[in-house]
Design a protein around this motif. Sequence first.
Motif, short mmCIF file in Angstrom:
data_model
loop_
_atom_site.label_atom_id
_atom_site.label_comp_id
_atom_site.label_asym_id
_atom_site.label_seq_id
_atom_site.Cartn_x
_atom_site.Cartn_y
_atom_site.Cartn_z
N PRO A 15 1.04 9.54 1.22
CA PRO A 15 1.93 8.38 1.18
C PRO A 15 1.95 7.61 2.50
O PRO A 15 1.90 8.20 3.58
CB PRO A 15 3.30 9.01 0.90
N GLU A 16 1.99 6.31 2.39
CA GLU A 16 2.15 5.45 3.56
C GLU A 16 3.62 5.54 4.01
O GLU A 16 4.53 5.50 3.18
CB GLU A 16 1.80 4.02 3.22
N ASP A 17 3.81 5.63 5.30
CA ASP A 17 5.18 5.85 5.78
C ASP A 17 5.77 4.63 6.50
O ASP A 17 6.86 4.72 7.06
CB ASP A 17 5.22 7.07 6.73
N ASN A 18 5.05 3.53 6.49
CA ASN A 18 5.56 2.33 7.14
C ASN A 18 5.02 1.13 6.38
O ASN A 18 3.89 0.70 6.60
CB ASN A 18 5.13 2.29 8.62
N LEU A 19 5.84 0.60 5.50
CA LEU A 19 5.33 -0.38 4.55
C LEU A 19 5.56 -1.82 5.01
O LEU A 19 6.50 -2.11 5.75
CB LEU A 19 5.98 -0.17 3.18
N ILE A 35 0.89 -1.17 0.00
CA ILE A 35 0.00 0.00 0.00
C ILE A 35 0.92 1.21 0.00
O ILE A 35 1.68 1.43 0.94
CB ILE A 35 -0.90 0.02 1.25
N THR A 36 0.85 1.99 -1.07
CA THR A 36 1.78 3.12 -1.17
C THR A 36 1.15 4.44 -0.72
O THR A 36 1.86 5.35 -0.31
CB THR A 36 2.30 3.29 -2.61
N ALA A 37 -0.19 4.54 -0.80
CA ALA A 37 -0.84 5.79 -0.38
C ALA A 37 -2.30 5.52 -0.06
O ALA A 37 -2.91 4.60 -0.62
CB ALA A 37 -0.75 6.85 -1.48
N ARG A 38 -2.81 6.32 0.86
CA ARG A 38 -4.25 6.32 1.13
C ARG A 38 -4.75 7.75 0.98
O ARG A 38 -4.17 8.66 1.58
CB ARG A 38 -4.55 5.80 2.53
N ASN A 39 -5.76 7.94 0.18
CA ASN A 39 -6.30 9.28 -0.09
C ASN A 39 -5.21 10.24 -0.54
O ASN A 39 -5.20 11.41 -0.18
CB ASN A 39 -7.01 9.84 1.14
N GLY A 40 -4.25 9.72 -1.27
CA GLY A 40 -3.18 10.54 -1.81
C GLY A 40 -2.05 10.83 -0.82
O GLY A 40 -1.07 11.47 -1.18
#
Lengths: 572, 167
Positions: A518-522, A511-516
């Motif tokens: 960026p996810e910060d812990n992949l 998951i790279t982004a939610r609602n634009g």
Amino acid sequence: MTIRLGVAALILLGSTATPLLAQKPDSTKSAHEHMQHEGMNHGSGANRMPPMPKGMKMPMIPGMEGIAPKMTPYLPGGGKDPAEFPLASPRKLLDLKDGDSLDLTAGFVRRTLKGKDLVMYGFNGQYPGPLIRVRQSATITVRFVNQLDFPSAVHWHGIRLDNQFDGAPGVTQDPVPVGGQFIYRIHFPDPGIYWYHPHVREDIQQDLGLYGNMVVESGEAGYYNPVNDEQILMLDDLLMDDEGILPYGVEAANYAIMGRFGNVFLVNGEPDYTLKVRKGEVVRFLLTNVANTRTFNLSIGPNPIKLVGADISRFEREEMVESVVIAPAQRYVVEVKFDAPGTYAITNQVQALNNFLGEFQYTVDTLGTVVVGPEPTTRSHAREFAALRQVKAVSAEVEPYRRHFDRAPDKELLLTVNIQGLPITLTAFMSVDTMYFPPQEWVDGMRDMNWVATTREVRWIMRDLQTKKENMDIVWDFKRGDVIKVRMTNDPLSMHPMSHPIHFHGQRMLITARNGIPEDNLAWRDTILLPVGQTVDLLIEATNPGKWMAHCHIAEHLEAGMMMVFNVARGG
Amino acid sequence: MRSTASFIGRLRWLIIVPLLLASDRPDLYLIPLKGTGPSSRLVGTAKLTPARSPFGVATTRDGQFLFNVDVDVPTLPPPTSYGPTATVFVVWIASAQLDRIEKLGPLVPGVATKGRVAMPKFMVVITAEPDAKGTKWTGPIVMRGNSPSSYLTNFSGHTMFNGGVPQ
């Protein structure tokens, strides 16, 4: 005049028995139609309305009198005395080595829950199915035998195995008929916690007990933090009333709007799971949500929870969380430290939406208990628990993919629903009830509507926004080595938006982004939770050739068509 | 006679349902703020975004959804226009029952006031205050808006449950 109006009224009344508008034929049924009720023993159990969720009261909706879901009720056992079936036993641990074989039989078992003797299903007569423990990179062979009363197959959820062994009837294999068998060869490339379950009428087969865990141990020393104990928990709920389990539908799945929420909470198939630990001990919990539709918000008293891993990998960095939100089919690895003696309930604490009163009600469900004794631990891991590790191996593995994070999506999906043919008073109620939807619905707060809605009336939809194709009409073509960016939006304006746990078979994804944002812990995953109104960006690493499914893992949504297919070609 | 009543009863739903389906729904994540009394021409917004969570749904232990909220009002008259002691505008989050009131922070026109909310139903309230130190508002309410969840209706009093047709 009265007679003429009477005839007209009958016609209108008839509209409650047939769809108001013709529904588009569901192409997904071509994959699933052969899965249904071959040899299934029909007609066992009346079509009873389920009890309201705990603490909720709601009058029957006007016009509901005499209305029932349009399906033949089904309960396993054909009305036989449960004593005729073998008593189920708790799961056994199977340590399997590379090259080992296992016989796995799905059959009827007898269970006692809430004081009721019940006929349910079990793998090898156990609840849950056997706990399979292997080393990373091992390969095992499983001979699956179907002794149920309708076809089945076993899906090895999250395992990136050879396509032909994925266990998805209609896509990778024919369903295993009653009395038949299928040989699966399972290779385990990734460490972590996985599970197996049928991919035929999951709303019935999985709900009745056909599920089991697989633990894949890493060869890397210190892969997880040192702990005092490790517990592998499968979280489930079962819908019962005073007579027993509420019936399922033969021709169509019931509870098709929100899925089948249970009211008896089970951990590893038990309603009274208890764990005893010493003061100061740290326990690692490997959690799997095997419920049909319920997302849990899990905590164990006020004890601190450290989030370590998700479906297929650890997180880039460990972090402390208040609770664990785990959707159907997802797995999380957490550590909990028990500092103070006492008895702590394992709870699912939610703000349950009572759709009739239009209010949120604080609700606590207890899944089990942890008893912390007064004697201190003989080996403290407090220091390791306090340290939040940065897992460089995960970041390094993610790094080559970061260049794809900001680019435009290759594919875009809209998740929505089409509901037609329900009694018109229900449709009217739903229409005025659609002014607000929370990101996540935790309970079935609209019992009448959900109970009466079957997969005849409800069609959950994955819509490709580029081709406008829907569900099994969608066939994406990729080649091995592709990195595909998928943007999924959960339509907040549909008739009844719900969060969806979306599972992609055979690959892993970020998951790279939610609602634009960026996810910060992949972490690598195979199942992601998409709340109402959210847009999520996924990066799918297409490395495993074959024809694979992607679908919502709410069992009733899957039965209502919410699935699609993608090909990964072997390439040059 | 009963058939006639049944027919009419069902006929009204055939009229109601399309009307309801065609009606606009409020945005799930945007609260329009409206001025009160003499400030009725003021407009602003409170934008909700789900708080960051590794699970995709941000909640507290007791299951309250966690939202980031950005309150933005492009223009406001001077605080003193609401009373001689008013020096600052302050944004508050209040539960629907007004049993919980939390201060989000001071508001400067054109600059978003940012904070976090974890209540099932709530109001965004902007008041004119002598200072921003208080824990409860004392000054006049300048603007307000209701959370989208406030649109949830108690159906026991709804027309459709009492034999009538919604207007």
